[in-house]
Design a protein around this motif. Structure first.
Motif, short mmCIF file in Angstrom:
data_model
loop_
_atom_site.label_atom_id
_atom_site.label_comp_id
_atom_site.label_asym_id
_atom_site.label_seq_id
_atom_site.Cartn_x
_atom_site.Cartn_y
_atom_site.Cartn_z
N THR A 188 -80.02 75.59 -65.12
CA THR A 188 -80.78 75.02 -64.01
C THR A 188 -79.94 74.01 -63.24
O THR A 188 -79.29 73.16 -63.85
N PRO A 189 -79.92 74.08 -61.89
CA PRO A 189 -79.12 73.14 -61.10
C PRO A 189 -79.93 71.98 -60.54
O PRO A 189 -81.11 72.11 -60.21
N SER A 190 -79.29 70.83 -60.42
CA SER A 190 -79.83 69.69 -59.68
C SER A 190 -78.85 69.35 -58.57
O SER A 190 -77.67 69.11 -58.84
N MET A 191 -79.32 69.33 -57.34
CA MET A 191 -78.45 69.16 -56.17
C MET A 191 -78.49 67.73 -55.62
O MET A 191 -79.56 67.14 -55.50
N PHE A 192 -77.33 67.27 -55.22
CA PHE A 192 -77.20 66.01 -54.49
C PHE A 192 -77.29 66.35 -53.00
O PHE A 192 -76.33 66.28 -52.26
N ILE A 193 -78.51 66.69 -52.56
CA ILE A 193 -78.72 67.29 -51.24
C ILE A 193 -78.38 66.33 -50.11
O ILE A 193 -78.03 66.77 -49.00
N LEU A 219 -84.01 80.18 -59.25
CA LEU A 219 -83.76 78.97 -60.03
C LEU A 219 -84.77 77.87 -59.72
O LEU A 219 -85.26 77.76 -58.60
N ARG A 220 -85.08 77.07 -60.73
CA ARG A 220 -85.96 75.90 -60.56
C ARG A 220 -85.08 74.72 -60.16
O ARG A 220 -84.59 73.96 -60.97
N LEU A 221 -84.91 74.57 -58.87
CA LEU A 221 -83.99 73.62 -58.28
C LEU A 221 -84.61 72.23 -58.22
O LEU A 221 -85.80 72.07 -57.94
N SER A 222 -83.78 71.19 -58.43
CA SER A 222 -84.23 69.82 -58.23
C SER A 222 -83.23 69.10 -57.33
O SER A 222 -82.12 69.57 -57.09
N PHE A 223 -83.65 67.91 -56.85
CA PHE A 223 -82.81 67.05 -56.01
C PHE A 223 -82.68 65.69 -56.67
O PHE A 223 -83.57 65.23 -57.39
N HIS A 224 -81.56 65.00 -56.35
CA HIS A 224 -81.36 63.65 -56.89
C HIS A 224 -80.51 62.83 -55.92
O HIS A 224 -79.94 63.36 -54.98
N ASN A 225 -80.43 61.50 -56.20
CA ASN A 225 -79.63 60.59 -55.38
C ASN A 225 -78.46 59.97 -56.14
O ASN A 225 -77.69 59.20 -55.55
N ASP A 226 -78.31 60.26 -57.42
CA ASP A 226 -77.12 59.89 -58.18
C ASP A 226 -76.91 58.38 -58.25
O ASP A 226 -75.80 57.88 -58.02
N GLY A 227 -77.97 57.65 -58.56
CA GLY A 227 -77.82 56.23 -58.85
C GLY A 227 -77.42 55.40 -57.64
O GLY A 227 -78.19 55.24 -56.70
N THR A 270 -90.52 66.97 -57.79
CA THR A 270 -91.66 66.66 -58.66
C THR A 270 -91.66 67.57 -59.89
O THR A 270 -91.01 67.29 -60.88
N ILE A 271 -92.37 68.69 -59.82
CA ILE A 271 -92.58 69.51 -61.02
C ILE A 271 -91.29 70.15 -61.52
O ILE A 271 -91.08 70.26 -62.74
N ASN A 272 -90.39 70.58 -60.61
CA ASN A 272 -89.13 71.16 -61.08
C ASN A 272 -88.28 70.12 -61.79
O ASN A 272 -87.67 70.40 -62.84
N ALA A 273 -88.20 68.93 -61.21
CA ALA A 273 -87.43 67.87 -61.85
C ALA A 273 -88.05 67.47 -63.18
O ALA A 273 -87.33 67.20 -64.16
N ALA A 274 -89.38 67.44 -63.24
CA ALA A 274 -90.05 67.15 -64.51
C ALA A 274 -89.73 68.21 -65.55
O ALA A 274 -89.53 67.91 -66.74
N LEU A 312 -90.60 67.40 -69.29
CA LEU A 312 -91.85 66.65 -69.19
C LEU A 312 -92.87 67.34 -68.30
O LEU A 312 -93.89 66.74 -67.95
N ASP A 313 -92.65 68.59 -67.94
CA ASP A 313 -93.51 69.26 -66.96
C ASP A 313 -94.93 69.51 -67.48
O ASP A 313 -95.85 69.67 -66.67
#
Length: 577
Positions: A428-433, A467-475, A517-521, A526-527
């Motif tokens: 599963t990928p998490s993107m720094f969009i 894919l169940r994609l998520s987004f993040h801001n990397d701290g 939300t749900i993908n990141a959980a 924790l979903d």
């Protein structure tokens, strides 16, 4: 007890509460009812089959009912607080699936000085901040600046040891790059850290040297940055509890109730995270990924135990490894070259530069295998498409079970065929969009050209692969801003020029909300308990000024967070009620 049985019993309890309320009313007795009801605005559930509702009830920190206003108001009692949303939207609180709250607290709160381009936009401003710090700091005391970015702070060049020694002759000075993948120090800083020209490079990191063998003043990657920052550890640890609490407040302000710590060190950080999680006003739930060292790979006691439920506010759930570095430092591993121009020359990159790995493919495979065997969820930092192939190979050769939800982080240059392969392997990928928004013009015009730069962070390709994609801001790299991530995913607008990069990679608003939300959980296991607004789940909530599902796409970035709740307890915003 299975999830379906939990939901059945929760539904039975809610039904019983409704029946009891009715019976008490008939007898003329007081009825306490549920704790809180939200009504008067759209409830965006992120749940299958019912994207929006009219009202939501909370009791005991969990969602008791979601439905029409009439249905939910039946649960009102004499002790119920009714919150009128007044047209504002209620959503699941956001999940930051790749965060660094410890780094946020230690490098953005005092004694550190924030010089990121979001707070200090010009090169002149950076030098002014440094000069002020030198004037205000007693001789011998260290000075730490965090967040320089020569690609956004025009006119700024990577600092050298001799330059910093001239600007600050009497104090150890370290300036950390905004990417977090590099830092610059003066001679006093290297002396204080005990780093000499003969000090061996840490595994996966570098102390850079000039042709004559002298230290240039630049270090790259986490282990080298941490070594250079060692003299600051006393000042950082002296305020660590307050600084981490400050970082939590910044996350809550952004509508976040769950975040990860993606550079966790249990020996240095375990106590402070554990103590904060026990405090009644803890604002954020944290799931930690420990830095994956060879020592931990060989540690027979580093075995995953039972994961904690969402009511436990701190838990270690995975191991973090790195494959390559940062596009802004020129050290991601690609099949295509960086451009040859003044920008890349200033970064020290020669013609046909394609970066490289921080670890050898063999080291990546060995670490992956070891942590998979320990039953940890492995989370691997990787940007370049050539590095992605190495990481996917490592997961495949380790026979990584999809049940562990193995993760790849950032994935800027990942190709459609690689997303397809990741889907087949259960990765599963998490993107720094937000790279698109803040650095979109840099990617296209200065680093990679339109063919590769415009397709950076190909969110549509990831979704098309299933894919169940998520987004993040990397701290610390960009301010925590899930709303901004959603806006960028929908619009793909580069901030500087306003142009749209690879419009075919834009995604719809519902998919973008799910990614935060749900993908990141789901990615943090924790979903079943958070990430959507469904009866029986914890009441992690965010109140937004407008419904992101109905505002014009170009106005998404203007949607404001007005309140955040963690398990029904308000952690940010004016007191609602």
């Amino acid at each position: 007890m299975t999830t379906s049985r939990r939901r059945f019993l929760t539904g039975m309890a809610a039904a019983a509460a409704g029946t009891a309320v009715g019976g008490l009313a008939a007898c003329g007795s007081p009825r306490p009812g549920v704790d809180t009801i939200f009504v008067g605005g759209p409830v965006v559930t992120v749940a299958p089959g019912a994207p929006e509702a009219e009202a939501l009830a909370v009791t005991g920190g969990k969602i008791a009912r979601v439905g029409t206003a009439d249905e939910v108001m039946q649960l009102r009692g004499s002790a119920t607080t009714v919150i009128d949303l007044r047209g504002r939207a209620l959503l699941p609180a956001f999940v930051e699936p790749h965060g660094h709250p410890f780094e946020m607290g230690s490098t953005l709160a005092p004694p550190a000085i924030d010089v990121r381009p979001f707070t200090v936009p010009t090169a002149g401003g950076v030098f002014t901040k440094l000069a002020e710090a030198v004037a205000d700091t007693p001789k011998g005391q260290p000075i730490l600046l965090n967040g320089v970015d020569p690609l956004l702070q025009t006119g700024l060049q990577p600092f050298t040891r001799t330059e910093l020694s001239r600007l600050a002759p009497n104090n150890p000075v370290v300036i950390v790059a905004n990417s977090g993948h590099a830092a610059y120090g003066n001679t006093a800083a290297f002396n204080a850290a005990g780093i000499t020209k003969t000090t061996p490079n840490p595994v996966g990191a570098q102390f850079l040297h000039s042709r004559d063998g002298q230290l240039t003043g630049e270090v790259r990657e986490a282990a080298a940055v941490m070594a250079l920052l060692a003299p600051f550890s006393g000042a950082i640890l002296a305020n660590v509890g307050d600084n981490l609490r400050w970082a939590y407040s910044q996350l809550a302000r952004a509508g976040i109730a769950t975040a990860t710590e993606h550079s966790y060190d249990s020996r240095a950080q375990g106590e402070v995270f554990g103590k904060l999680a026990q405090q009644d006003d803890c604002a954020v739930r944290i799931r930690a990924y420990e830095i994956g060292t060879p020592e931990l790979a060989a540690d027979s006691e580093n075995i995953r135990g039972r994961r904690a439920h969402a009511d436990v506010l701190f838990d270690k759930i995975g191991m973090k490894i790195w494959a390559d570095g940062s596009p802004w430092q020129g050290n991601i591993f690609t099949t295509f070259p960086y451009l040859t121009n003044a920008t890349t020359a200033g970064m020290g990159l020669g013609p046909n530069h394609r970066g490289g790995l921080n670890y050898t493919p063999e080291q990546i495979r060995e670490l992956t295998q070891a942590f998979v065997d320990q039953r940890w969820q492995v989370s691997c930092h990787v940007h370049g498409d050539a590095a992605v192939d190495v990481v996917l190979d490592a997961f495949e050769q380790a026979r990584t079970s999809p049940a562990l939800r193995p993760r790849i982080e950032h994935v800027g240059a990942m190709r459609p065929d690689q997303f397809g392969r990741a889907a087949q392997l259960g990765i599963t990928p998490s993107m720094f969009i937000e790279h698109i928004y803040f650095w979109g013009d840099v990617l296209v015009d200065k680093l990679f050209g339109p063919e590769h730069g415009s397709r950076w962070m190909s969110a549509r390709s990831a979704l098309d692969a299933g894919l169940r994609l998520s987004f993040h801001n990397d701290g610390t790299v960009t301010p925590p801003n899930p709303i901004g991530n959603i806006a960028t995913a929908v619009n793909r607008i580069a901030k500087g020029s306003g142009r749209v990069l690879a419009p075919e990679q834009c995604i719809g608003i519902d998919a973008a909300i799910r990614a935060q939300t749900i993908n990141a959980a789901w990615q943090v296991h924790l979903d079943r308990e958070v990430g959507s607004l469904e009866a029986g789940k914890y009441a992690d909530l965010v109140v937004l000024s407008h419904n992101p599902r109905s505002v014009p796409p170009e106005e998404l970035r203007d949607v404001a967070v007005e309140a955040t709740f963690l398990m029904g307890r308000q952690t940010y915003g004016k007191l609602l009620g």
